[in-house]
Motif scaffolding. Structure first.
Motif, PDB file in Angstrom:
ATOM      1  N   THR A  23      14.433 -49.427  16.160  1.00 23.87           N
ATOM      2  CA  THR A  23      14.973 -50.211  15.057  1.00 23.87           C
ATOM      3  C   THR A  23      15.888 -49.308  14.257  1.00 23.87           C
ATOM      4  O   THR A  23      15.483 -48.233  13.816  1.00 23.87           O
ATOM      5  CB  THR A  23      13.841 -50.743  14.151  1.00 23.87           C
ATOM      6  N   ILE A  24      17.119 -49.752  14.085  1.00 20.44           N
ATOM      7  CA  ILE A  24      18.109 -49.007  13.320  1.00 20.44           C
ATOM      8  C   ILE A  24      18.595 -49.906  12.190  1.00 20.44           C
ATOM      9  O   ILE A  24      18.889 -51.086  12.405  1.00 20.44           O
ATOM     10  CB  ILE A  24      19.288 -48.583  14.213  1.00 20.44           C
ATOM     11  N   VAL A  25      18.653 -49.344  10.984  1.00 19.99           N
ATOM     12  CA  VAL A  25      19.151 -50.092   9.833  1.00 19.99           C
ATOM     13  C   VAL A  25      20.497 -49.511   9.433  1.00 19.99           C
ATOM     14  O   VAL A  25      20.615 -48.323   9.135  1.00 19.99           O
ATOM     15  CB  VAL A  25      18.174 -50.020   8.643  1.00 19.99           C
ATOM     16  N   ALA A  26      21.527 -50.351   9.463  1.00 22.52           N
ATOM     17  CA  ALA A  26      22.852 -49.978   8.968  1.00 22.52           C
ATOM     18  C   ALA A  26      22.876 -50.356   7.493  1.00 22.52           C
ATOM     19  O   ALA A  26      22.638 -51.502   7.128  1.00 22.52           O
ATOM     20  CB  ALA A  26      23.941 -50.716   9.740  1.00 22.52           C
ATOM     21  N   TYR A  27      23.160 -49.391   6.659  1.00 27.81           N
ATOM     22  CA  TYR A  27      22.986 -49.526   5.212  1.00 27.81           C
ATOM     23  C   TYR A  27      24.272 -49.136   4.520  1.00 27.81           C
ATOM     24  O   TYR A  27      24.797 -48.049   4.741  1.00 27.81           O
ATOM     25  CB  TYR A  27      21.840 -48.582   4.825  1.00 27.81           C
ATOM     26  N   GLY A  28      24.804 -50.010   3.718  1.00 29.71           N
ATOM     27  CA  GLY A  28      26.030 -49.659   3.027  1.00 29.71           C
ATOM     28  C   GLY A  28      26.629 -50.820   2.259  1.00 29.71           C
ATOM     29  O   GLY A  28      25.920 -51.718   1.812  1.00 29.71           O
ATOM     30  N   ASP A  29      27.950 -50.814   2.186  1.00 36.74           N
ATOM     31  CA  ASP A  29      28.671 -51.804   1.388  1.00 36.74           C
ATOM     32  C   ASP A  29      29.426 -52.780   2.288  1.00 36.74           C
ATOM     33  O   ASP A  29      28.952 -53.121   3.374  1.00 36.74           O
ATOM     34  CB  ASP A  29      29.595 -51.112   0.389  1.00 36.74           C
ATOM     35  N   SER A  30      30.603 -53.217   1.864  1.00 40.32           N
ATOM     36  CA  SER A  30      31.346 -54.241   2.595  1.00 40.32           C
ATOM     37  C   SER A  30      31.758 -53.803   3.997  1.00 40.32           C
ATOM     38  O   SER A  30      31.836 -54.626   4.906  1.00 40.32           O
ATOM     39  CB  SER A  30      32.581 -54.672   1.807  1.00 40.32           C
ATOM     40  N   ILE A  31      32.011 -52.528   4.192  1.00 43.86           N
ATOM     41  CA  ILE A  31      32.385 -52.043   5.522  1.00 43.86           C
ATOM     42  C   ILE A  31      31.223 -52.254   6.491  1.00 43.86           C
ATOM     43  O   ILE A  31      31.407 -52.679   7.626  1.00 43.86           O
ATOM     44  CB  ILE A  31      32.827 -50.569   5.471  1.00 43.86           C
ATOM     45  N   THR A  32      30.022 -51.973   6.024  1.00 47.98           N
ATOM     46  CA  THR A  32      28.827 -52.189   6.844  1.00 47.98           C
ATOM     47  C   THR A  32      28.560 -53.676   7.017  1.00 47.98           C
ATOM     48  O   THR A  32      28.270 -54.143   8.125  1.00 47.98           O
ATOM     49  CB  THR A  32      27.604 -51.510   6.197  1.00 47.98           C
ATOM     50  N   ALA A  33      28.655 -54.420   5.933  1.00 45.34           N
ATOM     51  CA  ALA A  33      28.369 -55.852   5.974  1.00 45.34           C
ATOM     52  C   ALA A  33      29.334 -56.606   6.887  1.00 45.34           C
ATOM     53  O   ALA A  33      28.988 -57.641   7.451  1.00 45.34           O
ATOM     54  CB  ALA A  33      28.425 -56.438   4.564  1.00 45.34           C
ATOM     55  N   SER A  66      28.371 -56.469   0.493  1.00 46.29           N
ATOM     56  CA  SER A  66      29.714 -56.292  -0.064  1.00 46.29           C
ATOM     57  C   SER A  66      29.639 -56.044  -1.565  1.00 46.29           C
ATOM     58  O   SER A  66      28.882 -56.700  -2.277  1.00 46.29           O
ATOM     59  CB  SER A  66      30.557 -57.539   0.198  1.00 46.29           C
ATOM     60  N   GLY A  67      30.408 -55.072  -2.014  1.00 48.50           N
ATOM     61  CA  GLY A  67      30.466 -54.764  -3.437  1.00 48.50           C
ATOM     62  C   GLY A  67      29.387 -53.811  -3.913  1.00 48.50           C
ATOM     63  O   GLY A  67      29.339 -53.478  -5.097  1.00 48.50           O
ATOM     64  N   ASP A  68      28.524 -53.372  -3.017  1.00 55.38           N
ATOM     65  CA  ASP A  68      27.455 -52.458  -3.408  1.00 55.38           C
ATOM     66  C   ASP A  68      28.019 -51.148  -3.935  1.00 55.38           C
ATOM     67  O   ASP A  68      29.010 -50.629  -3.420  1.00 55.38           O
ATOM     68  CB  ASP A  68      26.562 -52.148  -2.198  1.00 55.38           C
ATOM     69  N   THR A  69      27.378 -50.611  -4.939  1.00 53.35           N
ATOM     70  CA  THR A  69      27.691 -49.286  -5.458  1.00 53.35           C
ATOM     71  C   THR A  69      26.575 -48.335  -5.042  1.00 53.35           C
ATOM     72  O   THR A  69      25.551 -48.768  -4.504  1.00 53.35           O
ATOM     73  CB  THR A  69      27.775 -49.303  -6.995  1.00 53.35           C
ATOM     74  N   THR A  70      26.751 -47.072  -5.299  1.00 51.44           N
ATOM     75  CA  THR A  70      25.700 -46.104  -4.985  1.00 51.44           C
ATOM     76  C   THR A  70      24.422 -46.455  -5.730  1.00 51.44           C
ATOM     77  O   THR A  70      23.329 -46.431  -5.156  1.00 51.44           O
ATOM     78  CB  THR A  70      26.156 -44.677  -5.357  1.00 51.44           C
ATOM     79  N   LEU A  71      24.531 -46.807  -6.990  1.00 51.37           N
ATOM     80  CA  LEU A  71      23.355 -47.181  -7.778  1.00 51.37           C
ATOM     81  C   LEU A  71      22.682 -48.430  -7.203  1.00 51.37           C
ATOM     82  O   LEU A  71      21.454 -48.491  -7.095  1.00 51.37           O
ATOM     83  CB  LEU A  71      23.746 -47.408  -9.242  1.00 51.37           C
ATOM     84  N   ASP A  72      23.483 -49.418  -6.792  1.00 53.04           N
ATOM     85  CA  ASP A  72      22.933 -50.620  -6.163  1.00 53.04           C
ATOM     86  C   ASP A  72      22.172 -50.244  -4.893  1.00 53.04           C
ATOM     87  O   ASP A  72      21.078 -50.740  -4.637  1.00 53.04           O
ATOM     88  CB  ASP A  72      24.036 -51.613  -5.788  1.00 53.04           C
ATOM     89  N   GLY A  73      22.784 -49.395  -4.083  1.00 50.33           N
ATOM     90  CA  GLY A  73      22.155 -48.981  -2.839  1.00 50.33           C
ATOM     91  C   GLY A  73      20.834 -48.285  -3.072  1.00 50.33           C
ATOM     92  O   GLY A  73      19.848 -48.551  -2.381  1.00 50.33           O
ATOM     93  N   LEU A  74      20.790 -47.401  -4.036  1.00 50.15           N
ATOM     94  CA  LEU A  74      19.534 -46.710  -4.353  1.00 50.15           C
ATOM     95  C   LEU A  74      18.464 -47.684  -4.818  1.00 50.15           C
ATOM     96  O   LEU A  74      17.294 -47.547  -4.468  1.00 50.15           O
ATOM     97  CB  LEU A  74      19.769 -45.641  -5.427  1.00 50.15           C
ATOM     98  N   SER A  75      18.870 -48.693  -5.576  1.00 49.80           N
ATOM     99  CA  SER A  75      17.883 -49.628  -6.120  1.00 49.80           C
ATOM    100  C   SER A  75      17.283 -50.540  -5.052  1.00 49.80           C
ATOM    101  O   SER A  75      16.203 -51.082  -5.235  1.00 49.80           O
ATOM    102  CB  SER A  75      18.506 -50.477  -7.233  1.00 49.80           C
ATOM    103  N   ARG A  76      17.935 -50.679  -3.912  1.00 49.27           N
ATOM    104  CA  ARG A  76      17.416 -51.562  -2.873  1.00 49.27           C
ATOM    105  C   ARG A  76      16.929 -50.824  -1.624  1.00 49.27           C
ATOM    106  O   ARG A  76      16.601 -51.440  -0.617  1.00 49.27           O
ATOM    107  CB  ARG A  76      18.449 -52.627  -2.507  1.00 49.27           C
TER     108      ARG A  76
END
Length: 87
Positions: A23-33, A66-76
């Motif tokens: 299982t691999i999780v791709a984690y990021g912002d709009s580029i990942t999404a 999409s639109g995630d920031t570093t802070l958003d990413g850390l919070s989730r």
């Protein structure tokens, strides 16, 4: 890359080579999404891994938002990545 990261990647590669399920999780912002494209990079990554390791079961979870920031990413991080217990 740290020694811990090398061990982590090595373990996942060994599982793929052995034909195990991973299982691999791709984690990021709009580029990942995959915003504004037909397919995001996680789908290409999964296809490449399936082609290279046809005996392995690859589950690719796209946790890009999409639109995630570093802070958003850390919070989730807990519910968007760790919940899936990725390899």
């Amino acid at each position: 890359m740290t020694e811990d990261q090398r061990r982590f990647v090595s373990r996942t590669r060994s599982d793929l080579e052995a034909g195990a399920d991973v299982t691999i999780v791709a984690y990021g912002d709009s580029i990942t999404a995959g915003f504004a494209v037909r397919r995001g990079f996680p789908s290409f990554w999964k296809q490449m891994l399936q082609d290279k390791y046809p005996e392995a079961g690859v589950e690719m979870i796209n946790s890009g938002i999409s639109g995630d920031t570093t802070l958003d990413g850390l919070s989730r991080l807990d519910w968007a990545v760790l919940f899936y217990e990725p390899d």
